[in-house]
Design a protein around this motif. Sequence first.
Motif, PDB file in Angstrom:
ATOM      1  N   HIS A 142       0.834  -1.208   0.000  1.00 27.37           N
ATOM      2  CA  HIS A 142       0.000   0.000   0.000  1.00 27.37           C
ATOM      3  C   HIS A 142       0.867   1.256   0.000  1.00 27.37           C
ATOM      4  O   HIS A 142       0.521   2.255  -0.660  1.00 27.37           O
ATOM      5  CB  HIS A 142      -0.904  -0.036   1.232  1.00 27.37           C
ATOM      6  N   ALA A 143       1.996   1.227   0.713  1.00 27.32           N
ATOM      7  CA  ALA A 143       2.891   2.385   0.752  1.00 27.32           C
ATOM      8  C   ALA A 143       3.545   2.624  -0.606  1.00 27.32           C
ATOM      9  O   ALA A 143       3.662   3.771  -1.060  1.00 27.32           O
ATOM     10  CB  ALA A 143       3.954   2.174   1.827  1.00 27.32           C
ATOM     11  N   VAL A 144       3.963   1.541  -1.275  1.00 30.49           N
ATOM     12  CA  VAL A 144       4.526   1.694  -2.620  1.00 30.49           C
ATOM     13  C   VAL A 144       3.476   2.263  -3.568  1.00 30.49           C
ATOM     14  O   VAL A 144       3.779   3.113  -4.429  1.00 30.49           O
ATOM     15  CB  VAL A 144       5.052   0.335  -3.132  1.00 30.49           C
ATOM     16  N   GLY A 145       2.243   1.826  -3.418  1.00 32.59           N
ATOM     17  CA  GLY A 145       1.167   2.358  -4.246  1.00 32.59           C
ATOM     18  C   GLY A 145       0.977   3.848  -4.064  1.00 32.59           C
ATOM     19  O   GLY A 145       0.652   4.564  -5.024  1.00 32.59           O
ATOM     20  N   LEU A 146       1.175   4.345  -2.843  1.00 35.93           N
ATOM     21  CA  LEU A 146       1.053   5.786  -2.607  1.00 35.93           C
ATOM     22  C   LEU A 146       2.036   6.556  -3.470  1.00 35.93           C
ATOM     23  O   LEU A 146       1.672   7.549  -4.123  1.00 35.93           O
ATOM     24  CB  LEU A 146       1.300   6.083  -1.123  1.00 35.93           C
ATOM     25  N   VAL A 147       3.289   6.111  -3.503  1.00 37.42           N
ATOM     26  CA  VAL A 147       4.318   6.835  -4.252  1.00 37.42           C
ATOM     27  C   VAL A 147       4.100   6.670  -5.755  1.00 37.42           C
ATOM     28  O   VAL A 147       4.115   7.655  -6.514  1.00 37.42           O
ATOM     29  CB  VAL A 147       5.722   6.337  -3.847  1.00 37.42           C
ATOM     30  N   TRP A 148       3.892   5.424  -6.200  1.00 38.71           N
ATOM     31  CA  TRP A 148       3.799   5.176  -7.643  1.00 38.71           C
ATOM     32  C   TRP A 148       2.580   5.875  -8.255  1.00 38.71           C
ATOM     33  O   TRP A 148       2.686   6.555  -9.286  1.00 38.71           O
ATOM     34  CB  TRP A 148       3.750   3.670  -7.916  1.00 38.71           C
ATOM     35  N   ILE A 149       1.426   5.748  -7.631  1.00 40.21           N
ATOM     36  CA  ILE A 149       0.219   6.343  -8.221  1.00 40.21           C
ATOM     37  C   ILE A 149       0.265   7.866  -8.121  1.00 40.21           C
ATOM     38  O   ILE A 149      -0.213   8.571  -9.025  1.00 40.21           O
ATOM     39  CB  ILE A 149      -1.039   5.759  -7.541  1.00 40.21           C
ATOM     40  N   THR A 150       0.853   8.402  -7.045  1.00 43.22           N
ATOM     41  CA  THR A 150       1.014   9.858  -6.964  1.00 43.22           C
ATOM     42  C   THR A 150       1.893  10.363  -8.096  1.00 43.22           C
ATOM     43  O   THR A 150       1.562  11.351  -8.772  1.00 43.22           O
ATOM     44  CB  THR A 150       1.617  10.248  -5.609  1.00 43.22           C
ATOM     45  N   GLU A 151       3.024   9.687  -8.323  1.00 40.10           N
ATOM     46  CA  GLU A 151       3.897  10.080  -9.428  1.00 40.10           C
ATOM     47  C   GLU A 151       3.200   9.879 -10.774  1.00 40.10           C
ATOM     48  O   GLU A 151       3.424  10.657 -11.716  1.00 40.10           O
ATOM     49  CB  GLU A 151       5.189   9.265  -9.379  1.00 40.10           C
ATOM     50  N   PHE A 152       2.366   8.858 -10.873  1.00 44.98           N
ATOM     51  CA  PHE A 152       1.615   8.619 -12.111  1.00 44.98           C
ATOM     52  C   PHE A 152       0.668   9.777 -12.400  1.00 44.98           C
ATOM     53  O   PHE A 152       0.577  10.241 -13.546  1.00 44.98           O
ATOM     54  CB  PHE A 152       0.832   7.310 -11.992  1.00 44.98           C
ATOM     55  N   ILE A 153      -0.026  10.269 -11.381  1.00 35.52           N
ATOM     56  CA  ILE A 153      -0.952  11.395 -11.580  1.00 35.52           C
ATOM     57  C   ILE A 153      -0.190  12.645 -12.009  1.00 35.52           C
ATOM     58  O   ILE A 153      -0.610  13.373 -12.921  1.00 35.52           O
ATOM     59  CB  ILE A 153      -1.766  11.641 -10.297  1.00 35.52           C
ATOM     60  N   LEU A 154       0.945  12.916 -11.347  1.00 32.64           N
ATOM     61  CA  LEU A 154       1.748  14.077 -11.724  1.00 32.64           C
ATOM     62  C   LEU A 154       2.300  13.925 -13.139  1.00 32.64           C
ATOM     63  O   LEU A 154       2.357  14.900 -13.906  1.00 32.64           O
ATOM     64  CB  LEU A 154       2.899  14.253 -10.728  1.00 32.64           C
ATOM     65  N   ALA A 155       2.704  12.708 -13.507  1.00 33.56           N
ATOM     66  CA  ALA A 155       3.207  12.473 -14.860  1.00 33.56           C
ATOM     67  C   ALA A 155       2.103  12.644 -15.901  1.00 33.56           C
ATOM     68  O   ALA A 155       2.375  13.111 -17.017  1.00 33.56           O
ATOM     69  CB  ALA A 155       3.815  11.079 -14.950  1.00 33.56           C
ATOM     70  N   CYS A 156       0.883  12.265 -15.561  1.00 30.98           N
ATOM     71  CA  CYS A 156      -0.240  12.483 -16.484  1.00 30.98           C
ATOM     72  C   CYS A 156      -0.434  13.974 -16.746  1.00 30.98           C
ATOM     73  O   CYS A 156      -0.738  14.368 -17.888  1.00 30.98           O
ATOM     74  CB  CYS A 156      -1.515  11.873 -15.904  1.00 30.98           C
ATOM     75  N   GLN A 157      -0.263  14.795 -15.715  1.00 33.84           N
ATOM     76  CA  GLN A 157      -0.346  16.241 -15.937  1.00 33.84           C
ATOM     77  C   GLN A 157       0.747  16.693 -16.898  1.00 33.84           C
ATOM     78  O   GLN A 157       0.499  17.467 -17.831  1.00 33.84           O
ATOM     79  CB  GLN A 157      -0.212  16.991 -14.611  1.00 33.84           C
ATOM     80  N   GLN A 158       1.984  16.210 -16.682  1.00 29.35           N
ATOM     81  CA  GLN A 158       3.081  16.614 -17.560  1.00 29.35           C
ATOM     82  C   GLN A 158       2.826  16.177 -18.998  1.00 29.35           C
ATOM     83  O   GLN A 158       3.055  16.943 -19.942  1.00 29.35           O
ATOM     84  CB  GLN A 158       4.393  16.016 -17.039  1.00 29.35           C
ATOM     85  N   MET A 159       2.348  14.949 -19.185  1.00 32.90           N
ATOM     86  CA  MET A 159       2.067  14.457 -20.533  1.00 32.90           C
ATOM     87  C   MET A 159       0.930  15.230 -21.177  1.00 32.90           C
ATOM     88  O   MET A 159       0.965  15.535 -22.388  1.00 32.90           O
ATOM     89  CB  MET A 159       1.743  12.966 -20.482  1.00 32.90           C
ATOM     90  N   THR A 160      -0.095  15.573 -20.409  1.00 31.60           N
ATOM     91  CA  THR A 160      -1.222  16.333 -20.952  1.00 31.60           C
ATOM     92  C   THR A 160      -0.777  17.708 -21.410  1.00 31.60           C
ATOM     93  O   THR A 160      -1.111  18.156 -22.515  1.00 31.60           O
ATOM     94  CB  THR A 160      -2.333  16.446 -19.901  1.00 31.60           C
ATOM     95  N   VAL A 161      -0.012  18.398 -20.555  1.00 32.70           N
ATOM     96  CA  VAL A 161       0.480  19.731 -20.922  1.00 32.70           C
ATOM     97  C   VAL A 161       1.406  19.635 -22.125  1.00 32.70           C
ATOM     98  O   VAL A 161       1.322  20.437 -23.065  1.00 32.70           O
ATOM     99  CB  VAL A 161       1.201  20.371 -19.717  1.00 32.70           C
ATOM    100  N   ALA A 162       2.297  18.629 -22.125  1.00 36.96           N
ATOM    101  CA  ALA A 162       3.223  18.470 -23.244  1.00 36.96           C
ATOM    102  C   ALA A 162       2.473  18.227 -24.552  1.00 36.96           C
ATOM    103  O   ALA A 162       2.811  18.817 -25.590  1.00 36.96           O
ATOM    104  CB  ALA A 162       4.187  17.317 -22.958  1.00 36.96           C
ATOM    105  N   GLY A 163       1.444  17.380 -24.512  1.00 31.69           N
ATOM    106  CA  GLY A 163       0.681  17.106 -25.727  1.00 31.69           C
ATOM    107  C   GLY A 163       0.000  18.343 -26.267  1.00 31.69           C
ATOM    108  O   GLY A 163      -0.025  18.582 -27.488  1.00 31.69           O
ATOM    109  N   ALA A 164      -0.562  19.158 -25.383  1.00 31.35           N
ATOM    110  CA  ALA A 164      -1.242  20.379 -25.829  1.00 31.35           C
ATOM    111  C   ALA A 164      -0.247  21.381 -26.410  1.00 31.35           C
ATOM    112  O   ALA A 164      -0.516  22.020 -27.446  1.00 31.35           O
ATOM    113  CB  ALA A 164      -2.006  20.998 -24.659  1.00 31.35           C
TER     114      ALA A 164
END
Length: 630
Positions: free
Chosen positions: A382-404
């Motif tokens: 569960h602790a690993v999931g906190l870090v990985w999914i948090t980084e995944f959400i932040l990376a989705c923001q970066q990819m979304t902004v980059a695509g636009a």
Amino acid sequence: RVCVFVFQRTKREWRPLEDRSCTDLPWFLLFTVFCVGMGSICGFSIVTGGAARLVFGYDSYGNTCGQRNEPIEGIRLSGLDHTDRKFVFFLDPCNIDIVQRKIRSLALCVSLCPSEELATYQDLKRFAMLNGSELCSYELAGHKYPGLPERFSKCPKLPVPPSKPLPVFNRCTPLDISCYAKFAEAVVTFVGDNSVLHRLVAGVAASKEIIIGLCVLALGLSMILMVIIRYISAVLVWILTSLVVLGSLAGTSVLWWLYIDHRLYGNEEAAAAVGKDSGQALLVYAAAATVFTMILLLLMLFMRKRVALTVALFAVAGKVFVQLPLLSLQPFVTFTALLLFWSYWALTLLFLGTSGNPVQNEETGLTEFRLTGPLQYLTWYHAVGLVWITEFILACQQMTVAGAVVTYYFTRDKNRLPVTPILSSVLRLVRYHLGTVAKGAFIITLVKIPRLILMYLHNQLKGKENACARCLLKTCICCLWCLEKCLNYLNQNAYAATAINSTSFCTSARDAFVILVENALRIATINAIGDFVLFLGKILIVTATAFAGVLLLNSQRDYAEWLLPLAIVCLFSFLAAHCFLSVFEIVVDVLFLCFAVDTKYNDGSPGNEFFMDKALMAGDQREEKEEPGW
């Protein structure tokens, strides 16, 4: 459309907005399986009763309040029917374990919380007889409370304060929370006097409308600054350059003046007492400052031509926010997603805290639920999931902004941009590139988790380890932090390369790295000057919000304690400015990568026209115009 895999060409040809295909599909499947595991942990805690025990509460004998219970082997008074006893009552709610942050009192399930103070055992008996709610241990009869010898250990500590149940979690909570003062001091260590805490909380409660208004002001200023920064960036850049040069020259001059003054007018007796070290130290300092100043002046002289490119990038970034206003909503969307995930994660963690097998605490004799055997590793998962999914959400923001931004840059006719480039970027991300984002987030997780573990060990061993071990721990933490920052920057550019070429993470990272190395000096200039300009922007927003807060709070004479509200406003304004200007920084970085690709593969000739904005073209031409002078 069916996603297909294409064989990589031997030589990379950047082809913006063409040939979309699924990238890093195995990583998407792995991340999906991992998320299913995260959901299974939550389901496990609900099925095994952890969620029910958290919400409804349980007594010190393992019985869940508000329902019929099964007997637990080896634990007396378990398996009771508590259908009519829906509230948890603590015999001594002030008996708090400061280290473990929990109440160590005997807990019972009762049918009613005492709404008035019970000062004697007769009051306990009367309350039990009138309301049918027995506040002593189950084996004691309510009508015998005053005469039982066990009343001192198995009945609540007198006087029993009035209490009421919490709205969702059915715990009887004292109306007067003064007994939690020690607990509050353990959590809030900077408060030593309860009266100070009460005044601060009262100040926040009294000025809540002003706090909300100032937070909205900070959000508005952050959004406005992202648009107008293109007009003030040139002034800020040249002011920064001038201050750095003048500061270095002034510091070097002062050091040489001190050295000359020491040599010409120094007191001989004092010099004899101190020795030659003072003069030699001044000479070393002055010489080092001179070398530093010369290097700095040469760098400024050599990099001045690249300052124009930095200013042009800021100007075009401001245009991007005008053309794509939905970019301003990205921090809100990301924050909402993070808040929802963190709430789910924290709730599941609480469920896990009341899941598992019943175990009797040898020290207190109370029954607790703990995960044993292989199940205890669920918390680590569960602790690993906190870090990985948090980084995944932040990376989705970066990819979304980059695509636009990529869509904006590589569209020659800006009037033919998609109606909603942000939505188009999100759809491309979900359809093709979730695996790439998951892989990039996992790489950051591999670095962040060891750093967090080392930080935890450093805090736990504080004052116990020797100087060598402390230095080694700090060095490892610092190295991992630097590695994490470098990987974050490379990941962000890899996402932009994926948005351009629709290539896998490793291929995109390699291509982006090659482009960045070829433009190392430009990168250094943009990061050094750009980061400082954005930092000044954050300070500007915090200062303006704090100034407005001082005026508003100080004008209200009944707000005696406005220091904490002002601190809350300043903290929120800095976080808001950081979130918005971080998006601005991502836009600048993606624009530069697009610019570098554009200038590498196009030369402005017919058939190879540039995609870049006129402002960027002007900045690039000014840079190239001064190049022969070197």
